[in-house]
Design an enzyme around this catalytic site. Sequence first.
Site, PDB file in Angstrom:
ATOM      1  N   CYS A 186       0.830  -1.204   0.000  1.00  0.00           N
ATOM      2  CA  CYS A 186       0.000   0.000   0.000  1.00  0.00           C
ATOM      3  C   CYS A 186       0.864   1.254   0.000  1.00  0.00           C
ATOM      4  O   CYS A 186       1.315   1.705   1.063  1.00  0.00           O
ATOM      5  CB  CYS A 186      -0.941  -0.010   1.201  1.00  0.00           C
ATOM      6  SG  CYS A 186      -1.994   1.448   1.241  1.00  0.00           S
TER       7      CYS A 186
ATOM      8  N   CYS B  94      -0.531   4.162   2.013  1.00  0.00           N
ATOM      9  CA  CYS B  94      -0.450   4.014   3.485  1.00  0.00           C
ATOM     10  C   CYS B  94       0.983   4.238   3.967  1.00  0.00           C
ATOM     11  O   CYS B  94       1.206   4.888   4.985  1.00  0.00           O
ATOM     12  CB  CYS B  94      -0.855   2.607   3.929  1.00  0.00           C
ATOM     13  SG  CYS B  94      -2.291   1.923   3.127  1.00  0.00           S
ATOM     14  N   ASP B  95       1.955   3.670   3.258  1.00  0.00           N
ATOM     15  CA  ASP B  95       3.318   3.600   3.798  1.00  0.00           C
ATOM     16  C   ASP B  95       4.351   4.431   3.041  1.00  0.00           C
ATOM     17  O   ASP B  95       5.500   4.544   3.490  1.00  0.00           O
ATOM     18  CB  ASP B  95       3.779   2.126   3.818  1.00  0.00           C
ATOM     19  CG  ASP B  95       2.851   1.270   4.660  1.00  0.00           C
ATOM     20  OD1 ASP B  95       2.411   1.760   5.718  1.00  0.00           O
ATOM     21  OD2 ASP B  95       2.540   0.136   4.259  1.00  0.00           O
TER      22      ASP B  95
END
Length: 312
Positions: free
Chosen positions: A134, A137-138
Amino acid sequence: MALRNVIVIGSGPAGCTAAIYAARAGLEPLLVAGLLQGGQLTQSSGVENWPGAHHFPSGFELMESLLEHVRKFDVEILQDSVSTLTREDGVFSLHMAGGEVLTARSVIAATGSSARYLGIPGEDRFRGSGISACATCDGFFFRKKRVVVIGGGNTAVTDALYLAGLGAKTSLVHRRNEFRCEKILTDKLMSAADEGRISLHLSKVPLEFVGGESLEGVRIRDTVTGEESVLATDGVFEAVGHVPNTGYLEGLLELDRGYIPLAGDPEHATATAVPGLFAAGDVANARYQQAVVAAGSGCMAALDAEHYLSML
Ligand code: NAP
């Protein structure tokens, strides 16, 4: 708990649209949202192909607005996931991960799919601490660092462009020398590669992740020369496709490579082999995995469920 007319499982574009239509039809649906409310689109950095949304919202923003639309129709939303779905005497029982059992006359399965991982050596060791699926997300953690994106589809190319945009030193590893993404994305990728913002490693197969305390690189093999090398990196983003979320259907109907097969009824296109079970979105569609198609099929599933209930 009361017997429902219809329970929608999944809160991505398919599930939300199904819930809106079912609510407007007076069916008082319950939406089982899963643990990731809004589904995998929430993890997309930017959506450029949702008709009308020409300000290109993030996936999170788009799904927040869809969920708000669902709430406007007083749909009950349950933040839980279904472990097993069974059917007896025309009634579905949804055995929830939280222990509850819900019952309904009809069910719309809109559970989408989840990121697939490569399953190569070293992956388990660094997953969550260097390896992610992701980028939105990261990606933030790798702003000035080296990252490798693996894959050659829409997700991989979007992720590579996003990470390069964050200032990460980005490499893209793809096992072929052609991409399977939209042309507009290939064009953007090629421009970024020409400008030196993304380095391309084509016809390279990932073999293993290497490192000590932390991830240090990806061993890759050139599919033409057979030569192996290690591409040094601080982080890896895998974008090698998705697997449908259908584990809860085991024993209820036969799946097709994990996807829910549709019965092929031209009058009720989302019907499955199980009476009263309808399927919408990516979970039933290996071909057109697009948010707008998922939303359209969610609408169809609600109409099909409404017709099914009217015939009982
Ligand atoms: P995808 O289209 O299935 O692409 C997966 C990529 O991973 C492919 O390039 C594939 O290589 C590569 N791959 C698979 N297994 C591999 C392995 N073992 N080793 C190395 N590489 C491997 O998956 P996706 O990009 O996640 O997209 C999934 C669906 O969602 C697609 O239908 C896509 O169009 C859709 N989507 C749409 C958008 C949009 O904005 N329109 C955005 C994201 C996703 P090969 O090419 O060689 O098979």
